[in-house]
Every structure is written in structure tokens, then in C-alpha cells.
Scaffold this active site. Structure first.
Site, mmCIF file in Angstrom:
data_model
loop_
_atom_site.group_PDB
_atom_site.id
_atom_site.type_symbol
_atom_site.label_atom_id
_atom_site.label_comp_id
_atom_site.label_asym_id
_atom_site.label_seq_id
_atom_site.Cartn_x
_atom_site.Cartn_y
_atom_site.Cartn_z
ATOM 1 C CG LEU A 62 45.031 42.276 51.702
ATOM 2 C CD1 LEU A 62 45.194 41.475 50.416
ATOM 3 C CD2 LEU A 62 45.321 41.403 52.910
ATOM 4 N N GLY A 63 46.960 46.474 52.076
ATOM 5 C CA GLY A 63 48.099 47.372 52.034
ATOM 6 C C GLY A 63 47.869 48.473 51.029
ATOM 7 C CG HIS B 15 51.253 49.970 43.535
ATOM 8 N ND1 HIS B 15 50.824 49.974 42.233
ATOM 9 C CD2 HIS B 15 50.372 49.178 44.218
ATOM 10 C CE1 HIS B 15 49.724 49.239 42.113
ATOM 11 N NE2 HIS B 15 49.439 48.737 43.311
ATOM 12 C CD GLU C 250 50.215 47.686 48.267
ATOM 13 O OE1 GLU C 250 50.372 48.748 47.644
ATOM 14 O OE2 GLU C 250 49.129 47.079 48.287
ATOM 15 C CD GLN D 206 44.382 41.418 33.984
ATOM 16 O OE1 GLN D 206 45.285 40.663 33.633
ATOM 17 N NE2 GLN D 206 43.928 41.466 35.230
#
Length: 520
Positions: free
Chosen positions: A158-159, A202, A199, A229
């Protein structure tokens, strides 16, 4: 993370830069670095690299993505109301805005979009889309623009993004053309523009919420208010989704930094915002411009959304205001001041301001609303990153000469009833194009920002200042220089009409600390 590991293997300097960036982030989270006030607006260039006509996405689709980014990073997304009650208190406004650039690197007018036809049918995460020579498009200067490449990606990708600290030639984010914006070629379940939000997280130094340790429980995203998690969540989990003994509330799967569907990720936390702001104050300090934090779409916010603006009652206003202050400065008397810690003073900068003695963001930080400053012990100010609780006194406003500017920009605003500031941008926020940031000109020559290295500046001492005027005064002088630069920035923001009531109080606090250190 594949890009991150590749750079660690191939670029010897990348690991050192990442270490310094994390050191800076740690200092910011502890409150030893004062973060920039207001919002930051970042100029964007979208590089459309297409193999078929369908992949050459429209301007409208690009505009839809910019609008989504502005809503998501300002906590103005309508679906913020779906955050489960246990996590709602830490959902935060990242104080970021995005707009297509209006000037290219050569100073020529641009719509902020480049279009390149390629023979490549599908790119991967090897950065070939970021270079003309390999069928992509060269980046624009990374210290002036956020580069976003939209292209066909292979293998279900996706990216991907590059963390701060990587090579400038490949800096930015890449998103597949089917996951960009919310119209045109965007396809469910990734058709609401959240891949780009993820993104850019990030790009601003956020890790995945599960800590990138596979499905284990030992990883960390270096943010305290995101529960530990066991691995990524996919699709549309049902709350609560418990893992790693994190009950009763379980995983914060609705966070933008998880892997759920676009209609399920809806929030950043205060801790994540602190990391992003630290990135903007550190490795990405050259990009963007500071603007007013006027709400984007007040009607789209949930009923209780303005909490970050008016969360705590304000009592006992500062005792002094400029004598020549026009009546329009405050249309109604301010009846309230900060109470129980400056929860909203710099809320999104450091985990709900600095609350409960700083236990959630600054272990020994500011307590009790900044009521007192150290009265007679400025020597210890630079000694410990946190100031001793209970040692603060009421703040006087900065000196009159700093406030002597026109106040035409000050208008009645929609948040909290009064004392919001006029949006300085013609036509509102939306997709208003911007130029790359012009550096501020401080009132006097000051040391520029340098990424923290753990080393003292040349000629400086890390020891606390002493009364004998010896060489150990250098640290105090360094602190004075930092505060002087901060005060100059506040003054410029005020002159531009970009300080709201919270910013004014933050300015007063910085001035008081400056005076306590011996500044005049």
C-alpha cells in the site's frame, strides 16, 4: 521497517543519525526541549508516476488527500467520535497542516504536482520510483518539501516511508494509486486516504503501534500512552481486542499507526504528537511554517472535541496586561487561568501538557499549573531537566515593548466563545497552497538548532552555573540563548497574529524563566 533495516545495513551514518534523533525525541518527551507553539503548515509536492492513463490520478483526487491529511492531523476528522471511551482522553490534535506547494525548487510557480509516465508496471520498496534514472521522479529538496510519490506498487504493498535521518534524495513517502485520497482510483477498504496519514506518521518518526517485534509483547513504539500489543491488527477488530495482558481496554487498534482498514483508524495520541513535534523541532526543523491553530471545520467536530482548547477552567488571569493594550485584545474579561497543571497550555506537545507532576511525560516536571517559578535558586535551573514541583510563582506578562504591535488580527473566535484568532490565510485552511518555510529572524544573533549529540557545545560546561562568575557560567548563558531565541519567535508569532490564549500564557512562562536565569 524494511527500508529502515536496509538503510542500517547500507549507510554507516544512518545509525548514528537515528541515534541522535531518538536522543532528541527522548529529551523532548521529558520536557527539556521547549516545542514550537501553534501549528506547522508543510508544503507538499505530489509526484504522480503512472504506467497507464488510469494511474495518472486527477487534481481532485490529490486535493481530497490533502483535505484528509488536514483533518486527520488536526483531530478534525468526523470519525474521531468513534474512539472508545477509555482511549478518548488521549486522542490528540497533532497541530499539523498540509498544502500543495506554489513554488518549485527554482522559484517558478507550480501547482505542487509533477507527472511522469513510466515503463515500470509496478514498483516495490527499493526507492526506484524516487529517481528519474530508474523510471521514477527525482525528489524535490527534502528540507523544503514533503515529497509524496503516487504510483503503481506491486505485491499488495500500500505504501512505505523513510524515517528522518535517511538520505535526502529518497526522503518522503510512497503510496499506491489505489490507496490515495477518497475518490477516483481509490479502492475499498483503503479508500479514505489513511494510508498516506499512516506513512506521514512514519516520516515524522512514529513507529508502528505494536513495536515491530512480530507478534511478541516485548517491542516498543517509544510512546507511553499506546498500550503494548501483540502484533498488527487487520480489518475491523471489535473493541476490546485484548493482547499482551493489556485488558480490560486492550489494543488501540483504531490508531493511525496500526494496520486496520481505513474506516477503522481514526486517531493519534498525545504521546505520538509529542514525538512528531520533537521531529519537527529536530531533524525536520527546516521544513514548514508556523501558523495559527484555528480549527478546520468546527461543525465537523464531535460535541466535546474542543476540549483541547477549553478543557480546564481558567481562573485568576495574569495580574498585568500591557497598559496600552487595545480593547479588542480581549473582547470579554478573561475570568479563568490555568489550573491543575497546564494541561492545555502545550497539550499536544508533551502528553497533555505536564500533568500530575509530569509522571506521564516529564518525570519531575512542572506541577500545579505553573503557579510558582524558582524564586531564589536560578543556579539549579539547568541542573535537572525537570523543575522541582511547588517552586513556582504567578507569572507577570512579558515586558510591554514585546507586546507593542497592531492587534487588528485579533477577532472573536468560535472556540470557547472568545479569544480565538483570525485565520491569516485567504480562503481558509483547506488546500491553501504555501511556500516553503522562510526562517525566522530572531531579535539578536543566536545559536541555530543542532541535533542533540550528547556533547556539550564548544567551550560550554555541563555543570550548573555558580555565583563566582567563573567559566561554569557557560551553561547558564547557553540556556539564556535558547530562551532568547524562543522569545524572539513568540514575538514574531504575536506580530503575525498567530498566538492564541494558550500561546500567550506559554510566552509569559518562557519570559519568566528567562528572567529567573538573569535575562533582561
Amino acid at each position: 521497517m524494511a527500508v529502515h533495516r536496509r538503510l542500517l545495513d547500507q549507510d554507516p551514518g544512518y545509525a548514528r543519525r537515528r541515534s541522535r534523533i531518538e536522543e532528541h525525541a527522548f529529551r523532548a518527551m521529558r520536557g527539556t526541549i521547549v516545542q514550537r507553539p501553534g501549528c506547522t503548515r508543510i508544503p507538499v509536492v505530489v509526484h504522480v508516476v503512472y504506467n497507464t492513463d488510469e494511474q495518472n490520478i486527477s487534481r481532485e483526487q490529490i486535493d481530497s488527500q490533502i483535505e484528509i491529511l488536514n483533518e486527520d492531523f488536526r483531530k478534525a476528522n468526523a470519525d474521531i467520535s468513534t474512539v472508545p471511551a477509555p482511549f478518548a482522553p488521549v486522542a490528540a490534535d497533532a497541530r499539523l497542516l498540509f498544502a500543495l506547494a506554489t513554488s518549485d525548487p527554482d522559484g517558478n510557480p507550480t501547482d505542487g504536482i509533477t507527472r511522469t509516465r513510466t515503463d515500470v508496471s509496478g514498483f516495490v520498496d527499493d526507492d526506484k520510483v524516487k529517481a528519474d534514472a530508474s523510471g521514477g521522479k527525482d525528489a524535490w529538496p527534502a528540507d523544503e518539501y514533503l515529497n509524496i510519490w503516487v504510483c503503481p506498487l506491486s505485491g499488495g504493498l500500500l505504501g512505505y516511508a523513510q524515517f528522518p535521518g535517511g538520505p535526502a534524495a529518497t526522503d518522503g513517502v510512497v503510496v499506491t494509486y489505489t490507496g490515495f485520497g477518497n475518490m477516483g482510483t481509490a479502492r475499498a477498504p483503503f479508500d479514505l486516504g489513511r494510508t498516506t496519514t499512516h506513512e506521514i506518521g512514519h516520516w515524522l518518526n512514529l513507529f508502528h503501534i505494536w513495536g515491530d517485534d512480530g507478534t511478541g509483547c516485548s517491542g516498543s513504539d517509544f510512546v507511553d500512552d499506546t498500550p503494548n500489543q501483540g502484533g498488527a491488527n487487520l480489518g475491523k477488530p471489535t473493541f476490546p481486542k485484548v493482547s499482551c495482558d493489556n485488558g480490560p481496554d486492550g489494543d488501540m487498534f483504531m490508531n493511525y499507526m496500526d494496520y486496520v482498514d481505513d474506516d477503522t483508524m481514526v486517531m493519534f495520541t498525545e504521546g505520538q504528537v509529542a514525538r512528531m513535534q520533537a521531529c519537527l523541532d529536530g531533524p525536520r526543523s527546516a521544513i514548514g511554517e508556523m501558523v495559527s491553530c484555528t480549527p478546520l471545520h468546527p461543525k465537523a467536530l464531535p460535541k466535546d472535541a474542543p476540549k483541547e482548547f477549553t478543557k480546564e477552567p481558567i481562573k485568576d488571569p495574569p495580574k498585568e496586561r500591557p497598559k496600552d493594550n487595545p480593547k479588542e485584545f480581549v473582547k470579554e474579561p478573561v475570568k479563568e487561568s490555568v489550573k491543575e497543571g497546564p494541561k492545555d497550555l502545550i497539550k499536544d506537545g508533551i502528553k497533555d501538557g505536564i500533568k500530575d507532576g509530569g509522571k506521564d511525560g516529564i518525570k519531575d516536571g512542572i506541577k500545579d499549573g505553573g503557579k510558582e517559578l524558582p524564586k531564589d535558586n536560578p543556579k539549579d535551573f539547568g541542573k535537572d531537566p525537570g523543575l522541582e514541583p511547588g517552586k513556582w510563582k504567578p507569572l507577570d506578562p512579558p515586558p510591554k515593548q514585546i507586546f507593542e504591535v497592531p492587534t487588528k488580527q485579533l477577532v472573536e473566535g468560535p472556540v470557547g466563545g472568545k479569544q480565538a484568532f483570525e485565520n491569516p490565510l485567504p480562503g481558509g485552511w483547506g488546500n491553501q497552497p504555501v511556500q516553503p518555510m522562510q526562517p525566522m529572524q530572531p531579535a539578536q544573533p543566536l545559536q541555530p538548532f543542532v541535533l542533540a549529540t550528547g556533547q556539550a557545545p564548544s567551550g560550554a560546561s555541563l555543570k550548573p552555573p555558580v555565583a563566582d562568575g567563573g567559566g561554569e557560567q557557560d551553561q547558564s548563558q547557553a540556556l539564556l540563548g535558547e530562551y532568547a531565541q524562543l522569545l524572539a519567535q513568540y514575538a514574531q508569532l504575536y506580530q503575525q497574529g498567530m498566538l492564541d490564549q494558550q500561546g500567550m500564557l506559554a510566552w509569559q512562562q518562557a519570559w519568566a524563566a528567562y528572567v529567573q536565569l538573569g535575562g533582561r
